[in-house]
Design a protein around this motif. Structure first.
Motif, PDB file in Angstrom:
ATOM      1  N   GLY A  42       0.805  -1.221   0.000  1.00 51.01           N
ATOM      2  CA  GLY A  42       0.000   0.000   0.000  1.00 51.01           C
ATOM      3  C   GLY A  42       0.832   1.261   0.000  1.00 51.01           C
ATOM      4  N   SER A  43       0.169   2.377   0.243  1.00 53.05           N
ATOM      5  CA  SER A  43       0.827   3.680   0.307  1.00 53.05           C
ATOM      6  C   SER A  43       1.335   3.902   1.722  1.00 53.05           C
ATOM      7  N   VAL A  44       2.658   3.937   1.856  1.00 53.34           N
ATOM      8  CA  VAL A  44       3.284   3.986   3.167  1.00 53.34           C
ATOM      9  C   VAL A  44       4.116   5.258   3.290  1.00 53.34           C
ATOM     10  N   TYR A  45       3.931   5.993   4.371  1.00 58.50           N
ATOM     11  CA  TYR A  45       4.723   7.187   4.656  1.00 58.50           C
ATOM     12  C   TYR A  45       5.885   6.753   5.537  1.00 58.50           C
ATOM     13  N   ASP A  46       7.026   6.491   4.900  1.00 65.11           N
ATOM     14  CA  ASP A  46       8.166   5.897   5.592  1.00 65.11           C
ATOM     15  C   ASP A  46       8.599   6.701   6.812  1.00 65.11           C
ATOM     16  N   GLN A  47       8.792   7.986   6.614  1.00 65.80           N
ATOM     17  CA  GLN A  47       9.369   8.821   7.673  1.00 65.80           C
ATOM     18  C   GLN A  47       8.477   8.894   8.911  1.00 65.80           C
ATOM     19  N   GLU A  48       7.167   8.816   8.710  1.00 66.92           N
ATOM     20  CA  GLU A  48       6.236   8.895   9.836  1.00 66.92           C
ATOM     21  C   GLU A  48       5.793   7.518  10.326  1.00 66.92           C
ATOM     22  N   GLY A  49       6.151   6.476   9.593  1.00 67.75           N
ATOM     23  CA  GLY A  49       5.774   5.129  10.007  1.00 67.75           C
ATOM     24  C   GLY A  49       4.286   4.856   9.907  1.00 67.75           C
ATOM     25  N   ILE A  50       3.655   5.458   8.907  1.00 73.75           N
ATOM     26  CA  ILE A  50       2.199   5.353   8.763  1.00 73.75           C
ATOM     27  C   ILE A  50       1.834   4.631   7.467  1.00 73.75           C
ATOM     28  N   VAL A  51       0.896   3.714   7.552  1.00 69.12           N
ATOM     29  CA  VAL A  51       0.301   3.131   6.346  1.00 69.12           C
ATOM     30  C   VAL A  51      -0.921   3.978   6.013  1.00 69.12           C
ATOM     31  N   ARG A  52      -0.798   4.809   4.993  1.00 66.60           N
ATOM     32  CA  ARG A  52      -1.912   5.684   4.630  1.00 66.60           C
ATOM     33  C   ARG A  52      -3.105   4.869   4.142  1.00 66.60           C
ATOM     34  N   TYR A  53      -2.783   3.914   3.245  1.00 65.61           N
ATOM     35  CA  TYR A  53      -3.864   3.172   2.591  1.00 65.61           C
ATOM     36  C   TYR A  53      -3.307   1.893   2.008  1.00 65.61           C
ATOM     37  N   SER A  54      -3.997   0.802   2.257  1.00 68.63           N
ATOM     38  CA  SER A  54      -3.649  -0.471   1.637  1.00 68.63           C
ATOM     39  C   SER A  54      -4.945  -1.103   1.146  1.00 68.63           C
ATOM     40  N   CYS A  55      -5.067  -1.229  -0.182  1.00 67.42           N
ATOM     41  CA  CYS A  55      -6.346  -1.676  -0.738  1.00 67.42           C
ATOM     42  C   CYS A  55      -6.609  -3.150  -0.443  1.00 67.42           C
ATOM     43  N   ASN A  56      -5.570  -3.905  -0.067  1.00 68.44           N
ATOM     44  CA  ASN A  56      -5.758  -5.318   0.241  1.00 68.44           C
ATOM     45  C   ASN A  56      -5.818  -5.608   1.739  1.00 68.44           C
TER      46      ASN A  56
ATOM     47  N   MET B 111       3.747  -2.229  21.305  1.00 62.73           N
ATOM     48  CA  MET B 111       3.356  -3.618  21.587  1.00 62.73           C
ATOM     49  C   MET B 111       4.540  -4.568  21.745  1.00 62.73           C
ATOM     50  N   THR B 112       5.730  -4.143  21.250  1.00 65.78           N
ATOM     51  CA  THR B 112       6.905  -5.011  21.352  1.00 65.78           C
ATOM     52  C   THR B 112       7.936  -4.496  22.339  1.00 65.78           C
ATOM     53  N   GLY B 113       7.863  -3.218  22.664  1.00 64.79           N
ATOM     54  CA  GLY B 113       8.849  -2.637  23.566  1.00 64.79           C
ATOM     55  C   GLY B 113      10.164  -2.309  22.893  1.00 64.79           C
ATOM     56  N   ILE B 114      10.200  -2.321  21.581  1.00 64.49           N
ATOM     57  CA  ILE B 114      11.412  -1.982  20.822  1.00 64.49           C
ATOM     58  C   ILE B 114      11.202  -0.616  20.177  1.00 64.49           C
ATOM     59  N   SER B 115      12.084   0.313  20.464  1.00 62.18           N
ATOM     60  CA  SER B 115      11.861   1.701  20.055  1.00 62.18           C
ATOM     61  C   SER B 115      12.144   1.950  18.578  1.00 62.18           C
ATOM     62  N   ASN B 116      13.169   1.292  18.035  1.00 63.67           N
ATOM     63  CA  ASN B 116      13.559   1.536  16.649  1.00 63.67           C
ATOM     64  C   ASN B 116      12.726   0.671  15.704  1.00 63.67           C
ATOM     65  N   VAL B 117      11.646   1.236  15.196  1.00 66.05           N
ATOM     66  CA  VAL B 117      10.783   0.527  14.248  1.00 66.05           C
ATOM     67  C   VAL B 117      10.674   1.368  12.984  1.00 66.05           C
ATOM     68  N   ARG B 118      11.014   0.771  11.864  1.00 66.03           N
ATOM     69  CA  ARG B 118      10.950   1.471  10.583  1.00 66.03           C
ATOM     70  C   ARG B 118       9.991   0.746   9.651  1.00 66.03           C
ATOM     71  N   LEU B 119       9.387   1.527   8.774  1.00 66.95           N
ATOM     72  CA  LEU B 119       8.325   1.013   7.913  1.00 66.95           C
ATOM     73  C   LEU B 119       8.540   1.476   6.482  1.00 66.95           C
ATOM     74  N   SER B 120       8.260   0.600   5.531  1.00 69.64           N
ATOM     75  CA  SER B 120       8.276   0.982   4.120  1.00 69.64           C
ATOM     76  C   SER B 120       7.327   0.071   3.360  1.00 69.64           C
ATOM     77  N   ASN B 121       7.097   0.406   2.113  1.00 71.29           N
ATOM     78  CA  ASN B 121       6.288  -0.430   1.239  1.00 71.29           C
ATOM     79  C   ASN B 121       6.948  -1.794   1.071  1.00 71.29           C
ATOM     80  N   ASP B 122       6.151  -2.846   0.981  1.00 69.82           N
ATOM     81  CA  ASP B 122       6.712  -4.198   0.924  1.00 69.82           C
ATOM     82  C   ASP B 122       7.590  -4.419  -0.307  1.00 69.82           C
ATOM     83  N   ALA B 123       7.202  -3.831  -1.431  1.00 69.59           N
ATOM     84  CA  ALA B 123       8.027  -3.987  -2.634  1.00 69.59           C
ATOM     85  C   ALA B 123       9.340  -3.224  -2.504  1.00 69.59           C
ATOM     86  N   ASN B 124       9.327  -2.081  -1.820  1.00 65.16           N
ATOM     87  CA  ASN B 124      10.576  -1.369  -1.553  1.00 65.16           C
ATOM     88  C   ASN B 124      11.516  -2.242  -0.728  1.00 65.16           C
TER      89      ASN B 124
END
Length: 323
Positions: free
Chosen positions: A72-86, A101-114
């Motif tokens: 989906g559309s992922v805002y990497d820097q903010e760690g937000i999934v804006r929209y995922s149609c599936n 939920m995990t107690g780990i502070s360093n969590v990064r997010l990106s689109n799965d294909a990226n």
């Protein structure tokens, strides 16, 4: 230091413990139920992460971070999934929720294909390349693009959605709301639909026989083609043409050193690659004669690319998406 890589797909969630060399030391997965409420999906992912760490017997202070690849559309820097149609994600602060939920502070997010592109370019088929395009053929179609050693994500990480470039004007209706998107023709889902339609027209064919023997999936048409079924050959050739058309479009814009084909359909190996490579190199601008050499190859990390690439989001001296 160890890193957690999370690959969220349309059918399953995979979590792995990865070292700094891109080696998966332990992994497990569970089905993803996209019709569930967002909070249920998030809780399930967090539980799988915690369980994976616990089973690997690693203390959480030994974990350098959690990287997550999500469709989906992922805002990497903010760690937000804006929209995922599936999935039922709408402006979901997934990174913060996983951290809580995990107690780990360093969590990064990106689109799965990226993430798949990162994994393959750093540790797989594109190792050493400064320019690569990765196309994943799964439930949908994902694309990851690296130019001059940088992951291209566009304005607020909303770009690189090659699966939703339109290749057929007023074509098939896509889950994103548009018509004629690449993934409606090049995904495993599209291939299965085309195979089913052909079986309906030719119920006594080898194609129908293979589906009855093994069940209908993305492998059916390829297997029937190998058995000499002319109807399966038509399905495969049509599918390959669509897959190749999208790759040509991407190649003409970015002209990478390497195009990497991943996702479940890439498991067909040379039966897929040989046809795609021939079509792409014949029709790309310059026809391969006047342009720099471009390699078209299969992913080597296979289904692990998303896990490895997601973990790489947290690794030092790899790709820093917030720089």
């Amino acid at each position: 230091m160890k890193y957690v890589g999370v690959d969220i797909g349309g059918m399953s969630v995979k979590v792995g413990i990865v070292d700094e060399y891109g080696r998966i030391l332990f992994k497990q997965s569970e089905p993803c139920y996209p019709d569930r409420h967002e909070s249920q999906i998030v809780a399930s992912i967090a539980a799988l992460i915690n369980d994976t760490i616990n089973k690997f017997c690693t203390e959480k202070d030994e974990i350098g971070g959690i990287g997550i690849g999500c469709p989906g559309s992922v805002y990497d820097q903010e760690g937000i999934v804006r929209y995922s149609c599936n999935l039922n994600f709408r402006n979901t602060p997934l990174a913060d929720l996983m951290s809580e939920m995990t107690g780990i502070s360093n969590v990064r997010l990106s689109n799965d294909a990226n993430c798949a592109a990162l994994g393959e370019t750093l540790f797989g088929a594109g190792e050493g390349a400064m320019n690569s395009v990765t196309v994943t053929l799964g439930t949908g179609v994902g694309t990851g693009i690296i130019v001059d050693g940088r992951l291209i994500t566009g304005n607020k990480s909303a770009g690189a959605e090659g699966g939703h470039m339109i290749i057929e004007v007023d074509g098939r209706k896509c889950g994103c709301g548009n018509k004629g998107c690449y993934e409606m023709y090049a995904s495993a889902t599209a291939l299965i639909a085309e195979t089913r339609a052909s079986i309906g027209r030719h119920p006594d064919s080898i194609l129908a026989q293979v589906a009855e023997e093994n069940g209908l999936d993305g492998k059916t048409a390829f297997e029937a083609k190998r058995r000499g079924c002319p109807f399966a050959k038509r399905v495969v050739n049509k599918y390959v043409k669509y897959v190749s058309t999208g790759i040509i479009n991407l190649a003409n814009i970015f002209y990478p050193e390497v195009v990497i084909i991943g996702g479940g359909i890439s498991n067909e190996g040379d039966d897929l690659l040989r046809l795609v490579r021939r079509y792409v190199l014949r029709h790309v601008y310059g026809s391969g004669w006047y342009s720099p050499k471009m390699k078209v190859t299969l992913a080597t990390l296979k289904n692990d690319a998303g896990i490895v690439g997601a973990a790489a989001l947290c690794m030092p001296n790899c790709w820093k998406l917030d720089e």
